[in-house]
Design an enzyme around this catalytic site. Structure first.
Site, PDB file in Angstrom:
ATOM      1  N   CYS A  95      10.296   4.952  34.929  1.00  0.00           N
ATOM      2  CA  CYS A  95      10.267   6.132  35.802  1.00  0.00           C
ATOM      3  C   CYS A  95       9.269   5.925  36.934  1.00  0.00           C
ATOM      4  CB  CYS A  95       9.862   7.378  35.001  1.00  0.00           C
ATOM      5  SG  CYS A  95      11.255   8.321  34.358  1.00  0.00           S
ATOM      6  N   CYS A 107      11.533  16.097  38.661  1.00  0.00           N
ATOM      7  CA  CYS A 107      12.875  15.804  38.147  1.00  0.00           C
ATOM      8  C   CYS A 107      13.159  16.531  36.835  1.00  0.00           C
ATOM      9  CB  CYS A 107      13.047  14.300  37.927  1.00  0.00           C
ATOM     10  SG  CYS A 107      13.272  13.366  39.457  1.00  0.00           S
ATOM     11  N   HIS A 108      12.238  16.437  35.882  1.00  0.00           N
ATOM     12  CA  HIS A 108      12.547  16.824  34.506  1.00  0.00           C
ATOM     13  C   HIS A 108      12.230  18.280  34.164  1.00  0.00           C
ATOM     14  CE1 HIS A 108      13.680  12.730  33.692  1.00  0.00           C
ATOM     15  NE2 HIS A 108      12.546  12.310  34.222  1.00  0.00           N
ATOM     16  N   CYS A 154      -3.014  -0.809  10.833  1.00  0.00           N
ATOM     17  CA  CYS A 154      -2.678  -1.250   9.479  1.00  0.00           C
ATOM     18  C   CYS A 154      -2.598  -2.765   9.417  1.00  0.00           C
ATOM     19  CB  CYS A 154      -1.332  -0.670   9.045  1.00  0.00           C
ATOM     20  SG  CYS A 154      -1.492   0.819   8.054  1.00  0.00           S
ATOM     21  N   ARG A 186       9.898   3.385  28.889  1.00  0.00           N
ATOM     22  CA  ARG A 186      10.656   4.355  29.705  1.00  0.00           C
ATOM     23  C   ARG A 186       9.739   4.980  30.770  1.00  0.00           C
ATOM     24  NH1 ARG A 186      13.170   5.498  32.709  1.00  0.00           N
ATOM     25  NH2 ARG A 186      14.946   6.864  32.998  1.00  0.00           N
ATOM     26  N   CYS A 229       0.818  -1.230   0.000  1.00  0.00           N
ATOM     27  CA  CYS A 229       0.000   0.000   0.000  1.00  0.00           C
ATOM     28  C   CYS A 229       0.844   1.269   0.000  1.00  0.00           C
ATOM     29  CB  CYS A 229      -0.908   0.029   1.234  1.00  0.00           C
ATOM     30  SG  CYS A 229      -2.128  -1.289   1.282  1.00  0.00           S
ATOM     31  N   HIS A 230       1.943   1.258   0.731  1.00  0.00           N
ATOM     32  CA  HIS A 230       2.691   2.508   0.962  1.00  0.00           C
ATOM     33  C   HIS A 230       3.919   2.661   0.076  1.00  0.00           C
ATOM     34  CE1 HIS A 230       0.184   3.425   4.442  1.00  0.00           C
ATOM     35  NE2 HIS A 230       0.397   2.190   4.902  1.00  0.00           N
TER      36      HIS A 230
END
Lengths: 292, 161
Positions: free
Chosen positions: A253, A211-212, A145, A249, A110-111
């Site tokens: 955390c 923290c961030h 998909c 991730r 398709c792509h």
């Protein structure tokens, strides 16, 4: 040609294994500031710091996680042959043309040429899906998909296939600025993600922002805190010895602050991903980034 | 070579886990003051949490232990200069005994937010389920036992320069 690249990547992977095994004991002593020197730029990237689009955001400067890493880690992302994340990108390229499912089709059916059809796609995810009336992350879009287009089974979130395909597609947008839609139907999702970002959770009673946002650039024990930007995902983490998703991730955390994590692919993590993409708008896609 | 490294790493990890699980976190007999009964008044808690006086040597261990106080994660401590990775999140604890009384240190350790305000990142080490979604393993538990808090106070009081 491909074989050579793979051999090189494999030996790089081995070197990385050794490096990180060693670091468990010796943990290269990185003082604050050491990794803030100008160490050039990651491969395929023109800048790792951008000014926010508006003045009312919480950050004066949007900084890629690359900036906060040690020189050794940065080096691995400066040469694509040394970047172990490319093992997954290459696997994704193979999967792109591999037929699967009841309809006997592959992504390529398709792509067609992904370098054309998928360029920029990874920079705009998660994206609103008008049919499903909800935003889809790249993983969710790939699975839509697979089930509807190919008649194939969904891939698990953290499976080798999913990580390879998402790394491959995101890599096709490398160097392009993150540009997620944040208005219209996406607005409530940005708000939901923002709410999660600032909510304290766990026995340590901390939010992402503690923290961030409040303490990036400082050391918390052996870890040099970054802004927690999402532009490098899926990212190769030395600690994981493999590539991993953003939601993995997030989970890590939350476990660190002794909270029960949300599930990968949950509305909560999708909302948080949307908020982070919006928060880091303008930062260039680095997939596959290399981080500690 | 690679395998050998991994084996060593695994052994080291098992060793660390074994050491930390040998530490009793909830020693009820030594905790006459339960977390819900502790009151911070004017940034102080005057009454010790336990009947047994704090032990500075134990407190020094809890201060560095990543599974317990892990105070070093955020605070520089020149008394531990031989240990790597002192954090930079909070102020250094050098000479902390000259800045705070035992009652103030107790309040800061038990519930820092009642002393410094809600915006501080410092956790309350003797609080039960302070945040949302506390992991099952830690539900209904404090980070430190009352005795461990007293031990750390005893240790901090030795930091005079």
């Amino acid at each position: 040609m491909k074989g050579t690249a793979k051999t090189k990547a494999l030996s790089a992977l081995f070197a990385v294994t050794m490096l990180s095994a060693t670091s468990i004991f010796y943990m290269q002593v990185v003082k604050a500031g050491d990794s803030l020197k100008d160490d050039g730029l990651p491969s395929g990237i023109s800048k790792v710091k951008v000014k926010p689009a508006t003045d009312d955001g919480p950050l004066d400067e949007i900084i890629s996680g690359w900036h906060f890493r040690s020189k050794e880690t940065k080096n691995l992302q400066q040469d694509d042959f040394e970047n172990p994340g490319y093992l997954w990108v290459e696997q994704g390229e193979e999967l792109w043309a591999t037929k699967d499912g009841s309809k006997g089709k592959s992504c390529k059916s398709c792509h067609d040429d992904p370098a054309k059809s998928m360029k920029g796609v990874g920079a705009n995810m998660p994206k609103w899906d008008a049919k499903l009336k909800r935003p889809l992350t790249l993983e969710q879009r790939v699975n839509t998909c697979r089930t509807q287009g190919l008649g194939a089974k969904e891939w698990k979130w953290e499976s080798r296939e999913m990580l390879s395909m998402t790394a491959f597609i995101r890599n096709l947008s490398r160097g392009m600025p993150m540009n997620v839609q944040a208005d219209g139907p996406m607005k409530p999702w940005v708000e939901k993600g923002k709410n999660i970002y600032y909510t304290r959770v766990g026995q340590l009673n901390m939010s992402c922002s503690n923290c961030h946002e409040d303490n990036y650039g400082k050391n918390i024990r052996a870890d040099h805190l970054s802004q927690g930007q999402s532009n490098g995902f899926p990212t190769y983490r030395l600690k994981w010895q493999k590539i991993g998703s953003l939601h993995r991730r997030f989970k890590g955390c939350m476990k660190n602050i002794r909270a029960t994590p949300y599930k990968p692919g949950s509305d909560e993590f999708v909302a948080l991903e949307i908020y982070l993409s919006q928060r880091g708008k303008g930062l260039e896609i680095e997939t596959p980034a290399v981080r500690n | 070579m690679k395998k050998a490294m991994h084996t060593i790493a695994v052994c080291a990890l098992i060793g660390a886990t074994a050491a930390s699980s040998a530490i009793s976190i909830n020693d009820a007999s030594a905790n006459p003051v339960t977390p819900d009964k502790v009151k911070v008044v004017d940034g102080k808690i005057k009454t010790p949490l336990t009947n047994k006086p704090g032990n500075a040597a134990d407190g020094k261990n809890w201060f560095a232990n990543r599974k317990l106080g892990n105070c070093l994660a955020c605070h520089v401590n020149q008394d531990m200069s031989s240990k790597p990775f002192h954090g930079e999140i909070g102020p250094a604890v050098n000479a902390v005994a000259t800045r705070y009384s035992p009652a103030q240190l107790r309040a800061i350790l038990v519930d820092a937010k009642s002393v410094f305000g809600d915006q501080t990142i410092m956790p309350g080490f003797y609080k039960v389920d302070p945040g949302q979604r506390v992991a099952k393993k830690f539900k209904g538990k404090t980070i430190l036992s009352g005795q461990q808090v007293e031990d750390i106070i005893a240790y901090l009081l030795t930091l005079k320069k």
